[in-house]
Each structure stands twice: as structure tokens, then as C-alpha cells.
Design a protein around this motif. Structure first.
Motif, mmCIF file in Angstrom:
data_model
loop_
_atom_site.group_PDB
_atom_site.id
_atom_site.type_symbol
_atom_site.label_atom_id
_atom_site.label_comp_id
_atom_site.label_asym_id
_atom_site.label_seq_id
_atom_site.Cartn_x
_atom_site.Cartn_y
_atom_site.Cartn_z
ATOM 1 N N MET A 121 44.870 16.789 103.572
ATOM 2 C CA MET A 121 44.840 17.120 102.139
ATOM 3 C C MET A 121 44.942 15.838 101.314
ATOM 4 S SD MET A 121 47.371 19.686 100.035
ATOM 5 C CE MET A 121 47.138 19.932 98.288
ATOM 6 N N THR A 122 44.081 15.705 100.334
ATOM 7 C CA THR A 122 44.059 14.504 99.508
ATOM 8 C C THR A 122 45.250 14.482 98.560
ATOM 9 O OG1 THR A 122 41.651 14.541 99.570
ATOM 10 C CG2 THR A 122 42.688 13.133 97.910
ATOM 11 N N SER A 123 45.899 13.324 98.461
ATOM 12 C CA SER A 123 47.049 13.190 97.572
ATOM 13 C C SER A 123 46.606 13.308 96.118
ATOM 14 C CB SER A 123 47.728 11.835 97.815
ATOM 15 O OG SER A 123 48.798 11.667 96.927
ATOM 16 N N LYS A 124 47.416 13.969 95.309
ATOM 17 C CA LYS A 124 47.086 14.169 93.902
ATOM 18 C C LYS A 124 47.541 12.999 93.036
ATOM 19 C CE LYS A 124 47.367 19.222 94.208
ATOM 20 N NZ LYS A 124 48.044 20.446 93.693
ATOM 21 N N TYR A 125 48.175 12.027 93.639
ATOM 22 C CA TYR A 125 48.651 10.873 92.881
ATOM 23 C C TYR A 125 48.561 9.630 93.756
ATOM 24 C CZ TYR A 125 52.862 11.544 95.685
ATOM 25 O OH TYR A 125 53.732 11.684 96.735
ATOM 26 N N THR A 126 48.623 8.475 93.124
ATOM 27 C CA THR A 126 48.601 7.214 93.858
ATOM 28 C C THR A 126 50.034 6.816 94.192
ATOM 29 O OG1 THR A 126 46.631 6.507 92.651
ATOM 30 C CG2 THR A 126 47.883 4.804 93.802
ATOM 31 N N PRO A 127 50.380 6.703 95.477
ATOM 32 C CA PRO A 127 51.752 6.315 95.842
ATOM 33 C C PRO A 127 52.114 4.951 95.264
ATOM 34 C CG PRO A 127 50.559 7.153 97.748
ATOM 35 C CD PRO A 127 49.547 6.983 96.658
ATOM 36 N N LEU A 128 53.384 4.718 95.115
ATOM 37 C CA LEU A 128 53.851 3.474 94.504
ATOM 38 C C LEU A 128 53.351 2.242 95.250
ATOM 39 C CD1 LEU A 128 57.532 4.430 93.582
ATOM 40 C CD2 LEU A 128 55.717 3.806 91.985
ATOM 41 N N LYS A 129 53.347 2.307 96.568
ATOM 42 C CA LYS A 129 52.951 1.132 97.353
ATOM 43 C C LYS A 129 51.475 0.800 97.186
ATOM 44 C CE LYS A 129 51.700 3.180 101.854
ATOM 45 N NZ LYS A 129 51.353 4.496 101.310
ATOM 46 N N ASP A 130 50.661 1.785 96.753
ATOM 47 C CA ASP A 130 49.217 1.585 96.635
ATOM 48 C C ASP A 130 48.760 1.251 95.223
ATOM 49 O OD1 ASP A 130 48.934 2.114 99.340
ATOM 50 O OD2 ASP A 130 48.694 4.278 99.016
ATOM 51 N N HIS A 131 49.681 1.181 94.283
ATOM 52 C CA HIS A 131 49.291 0.802 92.926
ATOM 53 C C HIS A 131 48.856 -0.668 92.892
ATOM 54 C CE1 HIS A 131 51.132 4.535 91.414
ATOM 55 N NE2 HIS A 131 50.476 4.289 90.304
ATOM 56 N N ASP A 132 48.026 -0.991 91.928
ATOM 57 C CA ASP A 132 47.633 -2.389 91.752
ATOM 58 C C ASP A 132 48.863 -3.238 91.446
ATOM 59 O OD1 ASP A 132 44.998 -1.733 92.146
ATOM 60 O OD2 ASP A 132 44.561 -1.479 90.007
ATOM 61 N N THR A 133 48.805 -4.489 91.849
ATOM 62 C CA THR A 133 49.956 -5.379 91.670
ATOM 63 C C THR A 133 50.407 -5.490 90.210
ATOM 64 O OG1 THR A 133 49.301 -6.654 93.625
ATOM 65 C CG2 THR A 133 50.848 -7.697 92.096
ATOM 66 N N PRO A 134 49.490 -5.612 89.238
ATOM 67 C CA PRO A 134 49.962 -5.674 87.837
ATOM 68 C C PRO A 134 50.763 -4.436 87.425
ATOM 69 C CG PRO A 134 47.689 -6.397 87.971
ATOM 70 C CD PRO A 134 48.028 -5.829 89.312
ATOM 71 N N VAL A 135 50.344 -3.266 87.917
ATOM 72 C CA VAL A 135 51.079 -2.039 87.587
ATOM 73 C C VAL A 135 52.460 -2.063 88.232
ATOM 74 C CG1 VAL A 135 51.097 0.475 87.788
ATOM 75 C CG2 VAL A 135 48.947 -0.721 87.335
ATOM 76 N N LYS A 136 52.518 -2.531 89.479
ATOM 77 C CA LYS A 136 53.815 -2.614 90.155
ATOM 78 C C LYS A 136 54.731 -3.628 89.466
ATOM 79 C CE LYS A 136 52.392 -3.137 94.528
ATOM 80 N NZ LYS A 136 52.508 -3.175 96.008
ATOM 81 N N VAL A 137 54.154 -4.716 88.987
ATOM 82 C CA VAL A 137 54.953 -5.699 88.246
ATOM 83 C C VAL A 137 55.473 -5.079 86.947
ATOM 84 C CG1 VAL A 137 54.861 -7.884 86.980
ATOM 85 C CG2 VAL A 137 53.806 -7.711 89.240
ATOM 86 N N LEU A 138 54.623 -4.299 86.284
ATOM 87 C CA LEU A 138 55.039 -3.611 85.053
ATOM 88 C C LEU A 138 56.195 -2.656 85.339
ATOM 89 C CD1 LEU A 138 54.572 -2.787 82.059
ATOM 90 C CD2 LEU A 138 52.932 -1.089 82.919
#
Length: 306
Positions: A1-18
Motif C-alpha cells: 500500500m502506498t504511503s499517504k505522506y512522505t516520512p520524515l527521513k525522506d523529506h528534502d534536506t532543506p525541509v528537514k533543516v526547517l
């Protein structure tokens, strides 16, 4: 089943820095808030460290003395030598007379030790001690926080802290190592504890027996915040060493094993047992409430009237 959201570890680095910048900032802010509580409410009884007495004195008041005496023995203790503090307290106990204020040197002590902060330009509810009438109000019996101050602080906390928990909860909602049910509990509990915390201030103002509720609500709010804060940061930057090859791996294996048919049967049995226990506790709670209403509370009210 496809995840309905992007897990924290898979976010782009700028978003994780934010996200990380925000979490670290509010984390430091929360720490300073706790320190501020230690130096304000935590000094209400004259001793460093938060206790039930501190909560009672802060909201219900120390009815055995004046507000000035309470502050001079508590948060303001280090701002004047003992002799000067005693002179002010004695003046307050003797009725806070204007002539004594002038003749006994109280005015000079206030100008030297207090007016630097307690003046007409002070903000945040700090009283203006350049006016004698204002000072005299604080020479009356200590009845704790006023209803006006509770109203002001309550609405500030409800609006401000709600936004903090909203953004922390939003970031935490992208976590993948936590089940949906646990996420809902973790995201919702801070708001429950926040409302309980604010409500407990008002209840303690009415009766000191609710002081414990202030501490418990504050602890629950802090625990909820810390859980979401820690999980979010760990998943963003330490997912592999913690959840793939570290201790978190065992938690994920245990969580997945719970989904097996055998464990589902065990959980069903445990659920039946839990529901039965809950019903028994509900009956006991109703019985306890009846006893409280019919016997305990009338007894407490009779003691208060005495």
C-alpha cells in the motif's frame, strides 16, 4: 500500500533543516520556560525548587501573611538585605500607614530596592510602586493570583502554546515508526493537558487541594511535547542507526509481530479483560463520587467555614 505522506527521513534536506530549526528553537524555549517557572513560582515558599506549597502560594495565596511578605521571602528575597526586608514586612503587618511609610524609611528602601523595576514604565503586569496606593494594595493579605491576572495569562497561554503544539504535532505526524493510533494520542494529549493546566490554576485559586492538578497537567504536557520532539528529530537524522541497526529495530519488530493472528487473539483476550476492569473501575469511581458529594466535600466545607 502506498504511503499517504512522505516520512520524515525522506523529506528534502532543506525541509528537514526547517523542521529541525523550529524544533530546536521551541525546545530551547520550553527549557527556558521551565527555568523561569523555577525562579518565579518555584520561589514562592522561599525555597528553590517547585513544590505543592509553591503552587498553593502562587494561585491560592499564603493567607497567613501579606503579598509583600510573601514576595520578599520568595522570588524577591535576593533583591534586598534581610534588615530592609524585615522593615518592609513589619510596616505591612502594622497596617501600611502612610506616615510610617515616610517616617520609618520605608519609602527610601522602596525607591532604592524596588522602583528600578516596579515603575510606571514596567510591563507584563509588574506593579508600579512609585504610587503609594498601589504599594498598599500589596500590603494586604496574600490571596494569590487575582482573577484579572488569571484571565490575562490564561488567554495568552491558550493561544500561544496551542500554536507551538500545532506545529510540533504537524511535524510529528510525518513519523513512520509510530502507529496512527499512537500518533493521534500523542498529538491530542498536549491540548488536553494544556486545558487541564489552565483549568487547574482557576481551581487552585478557589481551593488549594487542586494544586496537585497543576503539577500533573504540567508534567503531562511536557512529556507529550518531549515525545513528539524526540521522535521527530531522531527519524529525520538518525533513522538508520536507531531504527534499522539500533535499539529501535527491536521496537519495530515487536510492533510488526503484534499484527500476527496469534498476537491478535492475545490482544482480543487482553481487551476483554481490560474492558471488564474498566467497568469495575467505573463503578468504583461512581461510588467514590457519591461518597465525595455526600460526605467528604460537606466535611471539607465545614472545616473551611471554621
Amino acid at each position: 500500500m502506498t504511503s499517504k505522506y512522505t516520512p520524515l527521513k525522506d523529506h528534502d534536506t532543506p525541509v528537514k533543516v526547517l523542521f529541525t530549526g523550529y524544533l530546536c528553537t521551541v525546545g530551547v524555549g520550553y527549557l527556558f520556560a521551565l527555568i523561569q517557572i523555577l525562579f518565579t513560582h518555584g520561589m514562592a515558599d522561599g525555597k528553590f525548587g517547585l513544590s505543592v506549597d509553591d503552587i498553593v502560594y502562587s494561585y491560592y495565596g499564603n493567607r497567613s501573611g501579606t503579598v509583600l511578605e510573601q514576595q520578599l521571602n520568595g522570588a524577591m528575597k535576593e533583591n534586598a538585605p534581610e534588615q530592609e526586608r524585615f522593615a518592609i514586612m513589619q510596616w505591612a503587618r502594622d497596617g501600611a500607614d502612610f506616615d510610617s511609610y515616610k517616617d520609618d524609611g520605608i519609602e527610601k528602601i522602596i525607591e532604592t530596592r524596588c522602583v528600578m523595576c516596579h515603575n510606571e514604565s514596567a510591563s507584563g503586569g509588574v506593579p508600579n510602586f512609585t504610587k503609594f496606593d498601589t504599594l498598599k494594595e500589596y500590603a494586604k493579605q496574600d490571596e494569590g493570583a487575582t482573577f484579572a491576572s488569571l484571565t490575562r495569562v490564561s488567554h495568552i497561554h491558550l493561544f500561544g502554546i496551542s500554536f507551538i503544539f500545532m506545529f510540533v504535532g504537524l511535524i510529528f505526524s510525518f513519523a513512520e515508526t509510530t502507529s496512527t493510533k499512537l500518533k493521534c494520542i500523542a498529538v491530542g494529549m498536549p491540548y488536553v493537558f494544556l486545558i487541564a493546566d489552565i483549568l487547574s490554576w482557576w481551581l487552585t485559586k478557589i481551593h488549594p487541594m487542586f494544586a496537585w492538578l497543576v503539577i500533573l497537567a504540567g508534567m503531562g504536557m511536557a512529556a507529550s511535547f518531549l515525545y513528539m520532539w524526540a521522535i521527530s528529530l531522531v527519524e529525520m537524522w538518525l533513522f538508520k542507526p536507531v531504527f534499522v541497526s539500533g535499539l529501535g529495530m527491536h521496537y519495530l519488530q515487536w510492533r510488526d509481530n503484534l499484527k500476527s493472528d496469534e498476537n491478535k487473539a492475545r490482544l482480543d483476550k487482553a481487551s476483554v479483560l481490560f474492558n471488564g476492569t474498566a467497568k469495575q473501575l467505573e463503578r468504583l469511581a461512581k461510588l467514590g463520587l457519591e461518597k465525595w458529594s455526600s460526605t467528604v466535600w460537606p466535611f471539607i466545607k465545614s472545616l473551611i467555614k471554621k
